[in-house]
Design an enzyme around this catalytic site. Structure first.
Site, mmCIF file in Angstrom:
data_model
loop_
_atom_site.group_PDB
_atom_site.id
_atom_site.type_symbol
_atom_site.label_atom_id
_atom_site.label_comp_id
_atom_site.label_asym_id
_atom_site.label_seq_id
_atom_site.Cartn_x
_atom_site.Cartn_y
_atom_site.Cartn_z
ATOM 1 N N SER A 101 28.091 20.347 18.496
ATOM 2 C CA SER A 101 29.135 20.303 17.439
ATOM 3 C C SER A 101 30.268 21.294 17.550
ATOM 4 O O SER A 101 31.160 21.329 16.673
ATOM 5 C CB SER A 101 28.301 20.189 16.088
ATOM 6 O OG SER A 101 27.492 21.530 16.039
ATOM 7 N N LYS A 124 27.447 23.535 6.588
ATOM 8 C CA LYS A 124 28.390 24.459 7.456
ATOM 9 C C LYS A 124 29.535 24.651 6.383
ATOM 10 O O LYS A 124 29.917 26.068 6.845
ATOM 11 C CB LYS A 124 28.893 23.623 8.606
ATOM 12 C CG LYS A 124 27.661 23.213 9.664
ATOM 13 C CD LYS A 124 28.340 22.320 10.636
ATOM 14 C CE LYS A 124 27.261 22.282 11.819
ATOM 15 N NZ LYS A 124 27.630 21.376 12.891
#
Length: 814
Positions: A664, A707
């Protein structure tokens, strides 16, 4: 190039309480069906209904998805519709006591047989006692004994007469019987009279005595034989008399079992053994009565008294499985599937310093209790116990349950033990576990696919449609009633649904991870109780969510404190070359939180290598390494089609002291690498997440909400400037369910969330410079990011060419 900044409406999919037509969940019907698991329910239905070998069920899904509850609920409805299975008993094998016999009886009749035998054991000793004390028995026994007494007396008289005719008499001495001279009346002569006899007379008497000694020896030797014959006749009498008592009593017990040949054979064996051991049974009766009559005293003292308990135990019926005829098929969940708990065990009792076992100490296992029905087991626990997996496979494959100790199963014991007769097995096994257990067993155990043909794959979420939300509201009401919770108001239901979407990580899905949902409902009810009367409201659900986070976010607070104090270096303002804020997610139990990490890149002339420092020091996982290697493919494909890629680059997560995996951060690393190559600074007020492919497309990642919130928390502590924000993949917009404070900051234009679909969109936003599109000749504008990257790579290639040429000239001149 248009870059999408998301408005507040795209950050959260709210649930309108007004869309519900109820005030509290008390008005809703309880759910009878199982929602969100159509595939799993159909698989279970098929696996339960098909009655073929090997069609057992493996239920796979993450923990907490309600697998056990769903299976139990479904089978609980099906089991009563099935016929009740038979009872199973173990009884003594009178021919081989170490091989107990298994008896199969219709449901409910096992206990009846046991009670019947117990009544028999109460009646027989009393009846035998009465019989042996009766005048009829005493007369018959006296007649038998008198016959032998008279025969013995007659033999003795005949010998005495013969001796008298020969002038001799028999006398008893310490050494036995002896023949001595006798007078005319047959009385032994005194020693002085014997001395007066002539030598010729004494010699004749000695010759006669010697000829009679053989006859006397024969008479003396036949006495024990006559005693044994006497005892045999007495035993025959006892057996004959006992049979007249025992047989009618056993016949009464036999009447109800004419349709069960093996039970009749057992009762026949009991009858024969009771007759053979009638005297011992009489002693049992006398032992229990606490006294004895004079008439039976001689019989009772004929042999040592037998152990009353051991004698009666040999006749008892050990019912190991008893079923209710009206209850249907058994449904068993064994939460501790050790070897003895699964296949049964043989217990021991201490007696006189020794450990003894008999058929009464055979105990049923889960397979016995579930026989004829359903057995639910946890795969992880089954695989963790020694020999349990092998025992389960063997029982299911062979269709029988064989009881043996674990030590014998592992070959660690050589002592003789019981070997009970195996019991036929007809059970549907439902094994539950994580998907990894299913796939590993399928791959490495060839028998697994033959025994567990039906996988039931559990979903972790369901569609969030209007109908799905109504069903979810009924689910909340059902759980509340089942758990004894307060009713939930529709605003609370709406908040639970929103949080469920957050747990699912998708605005169009609802989590059916039932453990998490049920825990939230219980905790919201707790806070409602703290406030007093009334239903659970949205405020109580919010408080429960906040409390869950507070209990788990100690590590997150410490990380944020380290960033705030400058221990961990994270910039949220300014610009820097080859430096960028990446985002990662860390788990703490069921709680996940995001934290930013500084990623830096350095470049120099080289051979086209992109060095992943994390991988070089064995801190990077394979997925992270894959993402880094993808970057080299992107650079080569875009900038080095006609020339070698002549750089050496290094990438690192600064201040990272634990393992890193996942791809990611691959787009983030690519941005840092492009910045370092082009020497173009990146805005430190932005953080980035997203995977990238070799064509520069930004791909979706997981944990997008955590996040974004992780970077937001750092910026909020330092002060929101209105410049900070996060870049996410465009394909992740559908997963956004952000916290309220983040949405408020976005609405106030103090924080930003951008959705990008390509590397060019991201690099333009991060640098404030156009990414640049290639012209017809494939050349990028010189003042664009791509143009600067291409120019710098070309310069490195030329430097490498000149360096290689110079190195070749030096080698030639030398």
């Amino acid at each position: 190039m248009a870059i999408e900044e998301l408005n507040v409406g795209a950050l959260y999919n709210a649930c309108d309480p007004a869309s519900f037509d109820f005030k509290t969940t008390d008005e809703l019907d309880s759910l009878e069906e199982i929602i969100g698991q159509p595939r799993a329910v159909e698989a279970v239905r098929f696996g339960v209904d098909i009655r073929r070998e090997g069609y057992n069920i493996f239920v796979l899904g993450p923990p907490g998805t309600g697998k056990r509850s769903l299976i139990w609920q479904y089978l609980e409805g099906r089991a009563p519709e099935q016929p009740s299975p038979d009872d199973w008993c173990y009884v003594n094998n009178f021919e081989q006591s170490d091989r107990p016999v298994a008896l199969r009886l219709p449901a409910g009749r096992g206990r009846a047989l046991s009670l019947e035998v117990n009544r028999l054991l109460d009646d027989v000793p009393r009846a035998l006692s009465a019989m042996f004390e009766s005048d009829d028995y005493q007369e018959r026994r006296r007649a038998v004994e008198q016959q032998f007494v008279e025969e013995q007396q007659r033999t003795e008289k005949e010998f005495e007469a013969q001796a008298r005719e020969n002038g001799l008499a028999t006398v008893s001495t310490p050494q036995g019987f002896a023949l001595v001279p006798a007078d005319e009346e047959g009385n032994p002569l005194p020693p002085e009279r014997v001395q007066e006899l002539s030598e010729e007379e004494r010699n004749k008497l000695e010759e006669r005595a010697e000829s009679l000694k053989q006859e006397l020896r024969h008479i003396l030797e036949s006495a024990p034989r006559r005693g044994r014959e006497r005892q045999r006749k007495v035993n025959e009498l006892n057996r004959w008399m006992a049979a007249g008592v025992v047989r009618p009593l056993v016949a009464d017990a036999r009447e109800d079992y004419g349709d069960l040949p093996r039970v009749l054979a057992f009762l026949d064996a009991v009858e024969k053994d009771m007759i053979d051991n009638a005297e011992d049974l009489l002693r049992v009766g006398r032992h229990e009565d606490g006294g004895e009559q004079d008439q039976a005293k001689e019989l009772l003292e004929a042999e040592p008294t037998a152990d009353p308990d051991a004698l009666l135990r040999r006749y008892r019926v050990n019912v190991i499985v008893s079923n209710d005829p009206d209850a249907g098929a058994p449904l068993v969940y064994e939460d501790n599937p050790t070897y003895p708990n699964l296949v049964g065990r043989i217990e021991y009792r201490a007696r006189m310093g020794a450990l003894l076992a008999d058929f009464n100490l055979v105990k049923a296992g889960a397979l016995h209790r579930a026989n004829g029905g359903y057995l639910i087991l946890d795969a992880h626990r089954v695989l963790a116990e020694p020999k349990v997996w092998d025992a389960l496979k063997r029982a299911v494959h062979d269709g029988e349950v064989r009881i043996e100790s674990l030590a014998h199963a592992m070959g660690l014991a050589s002592t003789t033990s019981l070997d009970p007769e195996p019991i036929p097995l007809d059970v549907k096994v439902v094994l539950m576990g994580r998907p990894i257990f299913y796939h590993l067993l399928r791959e490495h155990d060839p028998e697994f696919a033959e025994l567990f043909k039906v996988p039931a794959d559990f979903e972790t979420d369901m569609d969030r449609s209007p109908e799905g939300q109504r069903l979810y509201a009924r689910l909340i009401g059902t759980v509340a009633r089942k758990e004894g919770l307060r009713p939930f108001g529709r605003d609370a239901v709406a908040r639970v649904i929103e949080h469920s979407s957050r747990l699912a990580g998708d605005t169009q899905k609802l989590s059916i991870h039932m453990r998490s949902v049920a825990d939230l409902l219980r905790e919201a009810d707790y806070w409602a109780c703290e406030d007093g009367e009334g239903p659970v409201t949205q405020a109580h659900v919010d408080r429960a969510i906040e409390a869950q986070v507070y209990r788990s976010d100690r590590v997150l607070e410490r990380i944020q404190e380290q960033i705030r104090r400058g221990t961990v270096l994270i910039d949220t303002e300014g610009n820097a070359v080859g430096q960028i804020n990446g985002l990662a997610v860390f788990p703490f139990g069921d709680f996940y939180f995001g934290r930013p990490s500084r990623i830096t890149a350095r470049v120099r002339m080289g051979r086209g290598e992109v060095v992943d420092i994390e991988r070089e020091v064995a801190l990077g996982g394979p997925l992270h390494s894959k993402g880094v290697l993808t970057l080299a493919g992107f650079l080569t494909g875009r900038y080095a089609n006609d020339k070698p890629l002549s750089l050496s680059a290094s990438l690192v997560f600064e201040q990272s002291y634990s393992g890193i995996d996942g791809d990611s951060a691959s787009s983030t690393e690519l941005y840092a690498l492009m910045s370092a190559i082009a020497e173009v600074p990146i805005r430190q007020s932005l953080a980035v997440t997203g995977s990238v492919n070799q064509h520069g497309r930004i791909q979706a990642i997981g944990g997008v909400n955590e996040k974004i919130e992780g970077f937001f928390d750092v910026c909020r502590v330092r002060g929101l400037t209105g410049e900070q924000g996060v870049l996410i993949p465009e394909s992740n917009v559908q997963h956004l369910m952000l916290r309220g404070d983040v949405r408020e900051a976005v609405e106030a234009d103090r924080f930003h969330v951008y959705a990008v679909s390509t590397v060019d969109e991201g690099i333009a936003l991060l640098t404030g410079m156009e990414a640049g599109e290639p012209d017809a000749d494939g050349q990028y504008p010189p003042d664009s990011v791509n143009g600067r990257v291409a120019r710098r790579l070309a310069e490195l290639a030329e430097q490498r060419r000149r360096f290689a040429g110079a190195a070749g000239d030096d080698a030639g001149s030398s």
